[in-house]
Design a protein around this motif. Structure first.
Motif, PDB file in Angstrom:
ATOM      1  N   VAL A 413      21.127 -37.471 -27.274  1.00 26.22           N
ATOM      2  CA  VAL A 413      22.365 -36.932 -26.696  1.00 26.22           C
ATOM      3  C   VAL A 413      22.406 -35.413 -26.877  1.00 26.22           C
ATOM      4  N   PHE A 414      22.001 -34.938 -28.072  1.00 24.53           N
ATOM      5  CA  PHE A 414      21.946 -33.488 -28.298  1.00 24.53           C
ATOM      6  C   PHE A 414      21.066 -32.813 -27.246  1.00 24.53           C
ATOM      7  N   ILE A 417      22.907 -32.745 -23.848  1.00 20.11           N
ATOM      8  CA  ILE A 417      24.035 -31.807 -23.811  1.00 20.11           C
ATOM      9  C   ILE A 417      23.539 -30.362 -23.883  1.00 20.11           C
ATOM     10  N   TYR A 418      22.594 -30.106 -24.782  1.00 20.55           N
ATOM     11  CA  TYR A 418      22.127 -28.731 -24.964  1.00 20.55           C
ATOM     12  C   TYR A 418      21.474 -28.205 -23.693  1.00 20.55           C
ATOM     13  N   ALA A 420      21.962 -29.225 -20.640  1.00 18.30           N
ATOM     14  CA  ALA A 420      22.976 -29.031 -19.599  1.00 18.30           C
ATOM     15  C   ALA A 420      23.797 -27.771 -19.880  1.00 18.30           C
ATOM     16  N   VAL A 421      24.314 -27.652 -21.099  1.00 18.94           N
ATOM     17  CA  VAL A 421      25.242 -26.565 -21.406  1.00 18.94           C
ATOM     18  C   VAL A 421      24.524 -25.218 -21.496  1.00 18.94           C
ATOM     19  N   PHE A 422      23.476 -25.181 -22.331  1.00 19.80           N
ATOM     20  CA  PHE A 422      22.849 -23.880 -22.542  1.00 19.80           C
ATOM     21  C   PHE A 422      21.898 -23.531 -21.401  1.00 19.80           C
ATOM     22  N   THR A 424      22.750 -24.073 -18.330  1.00 14.78           N
ATOM     23  CA  THR A 424      23.690 -23.413 -17.426  1.00 14.78           C
ATOM     24  C   THR A 424      23.992 -21.993 -17.916  1.00 14.78           C
ATOM     25  N   GLY A 425      24.223 -21.860 -19.213  1.00 15.14           N
ATOM     26  CA  GLY A 425      24.538 -20.547 -19.777  1.00 15.14           C
ATOM     27  C   GLY A 425      23.412 -19.552 -19.566  1.00 15.14           C
ATOM     28  N   PRO A 467      28.137 -20.014 -12.090  1.00 13.08           N
ATOM     29  CA  PRO A 467      27.109 -20.440 -13.047  1.00 13.08           C
ATOM     30  C   PRO A 467      26.509 -21.804 -12.735  1.00 13.08           C
ATOM     31  N   THR A 468      27.159 -22.598 -11.848  1.00 10.12           N
ATOM     32  CA  THR A 468      26.711 -23.973 -11.649  1.00 10.12           C
ATOM     33  C   THR A 468      25.279 -24.018 -11.145  1.00 10.12           C
ATOM     34  N   ASP A 470      22.655 -25.795  -9.027  1.00  7.34           N
ATOM     35  CA  ASP A 470      22.769 -26.742  -7.933  1.00  7.34           C
ATOM     36  C   ASP A 470      21.789 -27.882  -8.092  1.00  7.34           C
TER      37      ASP A 470
ATOM     38  N   PHE B  88      29.718 -36.025 -34.628  1.00  6.43           N
ATOM     39  CA  PHE B  88      28.709 -35.641 -33.655  1.00  6.43           C
ATOM     40  C   PHE B  88      29.288 -35.712 -32.233  1.00  6.43           C
ATOM     41  N   ILE B  95      31.789 -28.720 -27.318  1.00  7.79           N
ATOM     42  CA  ILE B  95      30.856 -27.810 -26.642  1.00  7.79           C
ATOM     43  C   ILE B  95      30.997 -27.976 -25.133  1.00  7.79           C
ATOM     44  N   TRP B  96      31.011 -29.228 -24.715  1.00  6.90           N
ATOM     45  CA  TRP B  96      31.032 -29.555 -23.295  1.00  6.90           C
ATOM     46  C   TRP B  96      32.292 -29.018 -22.630  1.00  6.90           C
ATOM     47  N   VAL B  99      32.563 -25.020 -22.618  1.00  2.96           N
ATOM     48  CA  VAL B  99      31.776 -24.350 -21.593  1.00  2.96           C
ATOM     49  C   VAL B  99      32.338 -24.673 -20.207  1.00  2.96           C
ATOM     50  N   PHE B 103      33.349 -22.012 -17.319  1.00  3.33           N
ATOM     51  CA  PHE B 103      32.625 -21.993 -16.050  1.00  3.33           C
ATOM     52  C   PHE B 103      33.517 -22.423 -14.888  1.00  3.33           C
ATOM     53  N   LYS B 106      34.586 -19.516 -13.102  1.00  2.53           N
ATOM     54  CA  LYS B 106      33.557 -18.774 -12.394  1.00  2.53           C
ATOM     55  C   LYS B 106      32.994 -19.553 -11.217  1.00  2.53           C
ATOM     56  N   ALA B 107      33.185 -20.903 -11.235  1.00  4.82           N
ATOM     57  CA  ALA B 107      32.594 -21.728 -10.182  1.00  4.82           C
ATOM     58  C   ALA B 107      33.331 -21.510  -8.867  1.00  4.82           C
ATOM     59  N   HIS B 111      32.257 -26.356  -6.438  1.00  6.64           N
ATOM     60  CA  HIS B 111      31.793 -26.774  -7.764  1.00  6.64           C
ATOM     61  C   HIS B 111      32.937 -27.028  -8.742  1.00  6.64           C
ATOM     62  N   TRP B 115      33.454 -29.145 -12.737  1.00  4.44           N
ATOM     63  CA  TRP B 115      33.824 -28.561 -14.038  1.00  4.44           C
ATOM     64  C   TRP B 115      35.180 -29.078 -14.501  1.00  4.44           C
TER      65      TRP B 115
END
Lengths: 477, 335
Positions: A413-414, A417-418, A420-422, A424-425, A467-468, A470, B88, B95-96, B99, B103, B106-107, B111, B115
């Motif tokens: 899961v980490f 998520i990581y 996907a999130v980072f 994107t970042g 930021p999305t 595609d 966890f 986090i999800w 972010v 975003f 900004k989307a 999109h 979000w």
């Protein structure tokens, strides 16, 4: 999962989350100082190019800072969830150091970061520069606390063990432990180098696309000067750090060198490449340079240092891994030196901004500072195994009692998520880089219409870059 | 020197945790309310009410984690390893949604729904897992040789499932009353309509927890129902009833700040009730703050920094809420 034990999975999980995390603080440390220099140049020379570069990189700094904060939250909890015996045993030392890091970071965020990111038109230029400098100093202070904690785990001192747990008796000794100054210097300079390579690659990328404007040239030029000045310094620091490690963690050095044993009176060769085999207790397919390891590590023609066989099998780190992570780091360092030297040559010929092969090399080197940082950390962390607190507590005694199944689930899961999130970042940061300094400083001059808050560093980045990422399926949502 | 460092640190950490629950509570509540507010402009307004402050709210969560390690390493190691899964999930959710929150601004329009969903889902997951962790914490942990000796799913009980759902309702009420204070017009009216059942639900939850915990834990029953304690603690349930009544009454008129402040007070009462039940244990059911405390050298060293910096964080937080006071109008962020 994949036949890993619970201990290995816990280590992989820690390695994964901290590797993702360290990328952002490394760039934060480098960019903060770069921004302080840019603003100083703007105040000194009053050349708008420095101001425009400041605004450009401060947006990227903001996104990067936010990613660092978000990925850092996990770290504050992971010591307890996954390494509970370590926390109970040594939390009395690592806990206060971690708390001071958090306090430093929040103090910084509460005060100077807001002024730095949002106060350009609201406070005087001198005060604004002061805020930028304070942010830069703050990132260095944060790094100092974290590296003090890590170094204490590598070379512990200033403590006693009373009824089964660590009790600090002298905080100065704890913080200024033997490996701390070397690690701090080596890591800080690594952050500067990684940032210089990132900034240089950004400039080179724009030049290759024909975006040959003054801010881009200055960006590349400053980055290359940084590389020329700092790479030799980093090599010297790495050498000093290595000698310090030989003194306090000789098994780590033996594993890094794939060095198994000494013959009386004979020198130790440097093994350039090879395959250290833990079971056979030798390094296979070794390509050697005679005397060189003796020379590097003892500064004597025939000097000797301990080989891995002098340590009990249970006390040996995995030489196969650290032999190679170490070579990746050093190899990238050599490439950095090469890039720097090449830039000097091209400067002399006045083709720094035109040479396509050089610019392509600079783009390719963009992520290499970060890769070298990761390789270096893998070397030092895997090289201190099997200890979590060197010579005091073994890693296997530090880990929580979770099953391999539980750890595999959370790890998967980490990872999702990581990424996907980072992912994107990071892609958003790269889009900002690709947008270039000219565009962004334009919108700055016309005044921004978006919500900007000090508590939300990301709001310093423009809202008109989506930021999305595609993905085919995200289109129809 | 008679300084009781464990007590001081317990107060600091309890205070930090309460700041977190209250402050992140209403912005998690905004995400929880998203499914009830389909209109995109309304959602923009909702998010804009917390945009200036939300990031600072999570400060307390990180500080709480680090301070617990510094001051009570034993409690940190037992509680966190016992609550591995819910914590966890909470971190993943936070986090999800964090972010997604950023975003979302900004989307572009195509999109944005993605979000939006990410923000709402993350808020539900984070809140629910906080509630599960809370339930597991109240139930207590199996400890042997100063380490957690239970199973990885010990926290999963009917009670913790109940507290998981309960916290969603409580944060929804916080979010609701926050929006009543910060918005006007149609959105505010729909929030007033939602606030009434939510208030009653929170009252029901407090009553159920107040019956369930003493029935399940004899210590808790003794703490509350033995004389003379019963007389000292009697004001707590009385105040809960009075506060609920006040919220419901305010909702009938033209509410503004009142319901939010009373909801904060209501949650504070619930929090105090829990503190009364568990005191002086930091690892229920049997490890007290003095037994779990780290060495005095660690607590004292860290206290210096905490006493210097926490007032700065508080002052800065108060200042930013002051700056961004007042109603947020549709289609308008803060500039």
């Amino acid at each position: 999962m994949l036949g890993f034990t619970a201990l290995e999975l816990a280590r992989i999980q820690f390695g994964f989350t901290i590797s993702f995390h360290i990328i952002f603080p490394a760039i934060t440390i480098g960019l903060a100082s770069y921004l302080a220099v840019l603003e100083g140049l703007w105040l000194w020379k009053q050349d708008v190019v420095h101001r425009d570069l400041y605004h450009f990189w401060s947006k990227i700094f903001a996104v990067n800072f936010a990613m660092g904060v978000v990925s850092g939250i996990v770290m504050a909890y992971q010591f307890g969830t996954n390494w509970s015996y370590f926390s109970a045993f040594a939390g009395s030392i690592t806990g206060p150091l971690l708390t001071y890091e958090v306090l430093t970071a929040f103090f910084l965020e509460a005060g100077f970061l807001g002024v730095m990111l949002f106060g350009w038109n609201k406070v005087g230029p001198g005060l604004h520069w002061f805020a930028t400098i304070m942010v830069a100093i703050g990132t260095l202070v944060s790094a100092t606390w974290i590296l003090a904690s890590n170094s204490w785990m590598q070379t512990p001192q200033g403590y006693e063990i009373i009824s089964g747990r660590v009790v600090p008796v002298d905080w100065l000794q704890v913080i200024f432990n033997p490996s701390f100054p070397y690690r701090l210097a080596h890591m800080t300079v690594a952050a500067f180098l990684a940032t210089a390579l990132f900034v240089g690659a950004s400039g080179a990328w724009h030049l290759l696309r024909g975006n040959d404007i003054r801010p881009i040239r200055i960006m590349l030029s400053m980055a290359m000067w940084m590389l020329v000045l700092v790479t030799p310094l980093q090599i010297a620091l790495g050498d000093a750090h290595g000698l310090n490690t030989l003194k306090y963690q000789p098994a780590k050095i033996a594993a890094m060198e794939g060095h198994w044993g000494n013959t009386p009176g004979q020198s130790v060769p440097l093994i350039l490449f090879g395959w250290p085999d833990m079971a056979a207790e030798k390094t296979k397919f070794a390509v050697e340079i005679p005397h060189l390891s003796s020379l590097i590590l003892t500064h004597e023609w025939n000097g000797q240092f301990p080989g891995l066989k002098e340590f009990a099998p249970d006390d040996r780190p995995n030489s196969t891994v650290v032999f190679w992570t170490f070579r990746v780091m050093v190899g990238l360092g050599v490439l950095m030196l090469l890039l720097g030297v090449w830039s000097l040559l091209l400067r002399y010929r006045r083709t720094l901004y035109q040479s396509k092969p050089f610019l392509r090399f600079a783009v390719a080197m963009g992520p290499c500072g970060l890769i070298a940082i990761l390789a270096g950390w893998l070397t030092t962390e895997i090289g201190r195994q099997p200890w979590v607190v060197y010579g005091v507590m073994r890693t296997k005694d530090a880990v929580s009692n979770h099953s391999a199944l539980a750890l595999s689930t959370t790890l998967l899961v980490f990872i999702v998520i990581y990424i996907a999130v980072f992912g994107t970042g990071v892609s958003y940061m790269l889009r900002l880089v690709a947008a270039g300094p000219a565009d962004i400083s334009d919108s700055e001059r016309h005044g921004s219409h978006q919500t900007q808050r000090p508590a939300r560093p990301l709001s310093a980045a423009p809202d008109d870059v989506d930021p999305t990422i595609d993905l085919p399926e995200s289109e129809d949502r | 020197m008679g300084i009781d460092l464990p007590l001081i640190w317990a107060i600091i950490i309890a205070f930090g945790l309460m700041m977190y629950v209250i402050m992140d509570g209403f912005d998690l509540g905004i995400g929880i309310l998203f499914p009830f507010v389909p209109d995109r402009d309304d959602r923009d307004t909702m998010v804009n009410t917390v945009a200036p402050v939300w990031d600072g709210n999570e400060t307390w969560l990180v500080l709480g984690g680090a301070a617990l390690l510094a001051a009570f390493p034993l409690a940190y190691s037992i509680i966190l390893s016992a609550l591995y899964f819910p914590l966890f999930l909470m971190l993943g959710g936070l986090i999800w949604r964090g972010v997604a929150f950023e975003f979302r601004f900004k989307a572009n329009d195509s999109h944005k729904p993605f979000w939006d969903k990410a923000f709402a889902w993350g808020s539900y997951v984070a809140t629910c897992s906080q509630g599960l962790a809370l339930g597991g914490f109240i139930n207590g942990f199996e400890v042997k040789d100063a380490a957690f000796s239970g199973g990885v799913l010990d926290w999963l009980t009917p009670f913790s499932l109940f507290t998981g759902a309960a916290l969603v309702v409580a944060y929804a009420l916080l979010g609701c009353t926050w929006l009543i204070m910060k918005t006007e017009g149609e959105l505010q009216r729909s929030m007033i309509k939602l606030a009434r059942p939510a208030t009653l639900a929170v009252l029901a939850i407090i009553i159920i927890v107040s019956i369930w915990t003493p029935l399940a834990h004899a210590d808790v029953a003794n703490r509350w129902f033995a004389l003379p304690n019963m007389l000292f603690f009697a004001p707590v349930p009385a105040l809960v009833l009075a506060t609920t009544w006040a919220i419901l009454r305010l909702l009938r008129g033209e509410p503004h700040v009142g319901p939010f402040l009373f909801t904060l007070f209501l949650l504070f009462l619930g929090y105090s009730g829990l503190a009364i039940s568990l005191w002086p244990n930091i690892v229920p059911p049997a490890i007290s703050i003095w037994e779990a405390a780290g060495p005095a050298e660690s607590m004292g060293f860290t206290l210096v920094g905490a006493l210097l910096v926490i007032p700065c964080i508080l002052a800065y937080t108060a200042w930013s809420y002051y700056v961004f006071r007042g109603k947020v109008k549709p289609g308008e962020g803060y500039h």
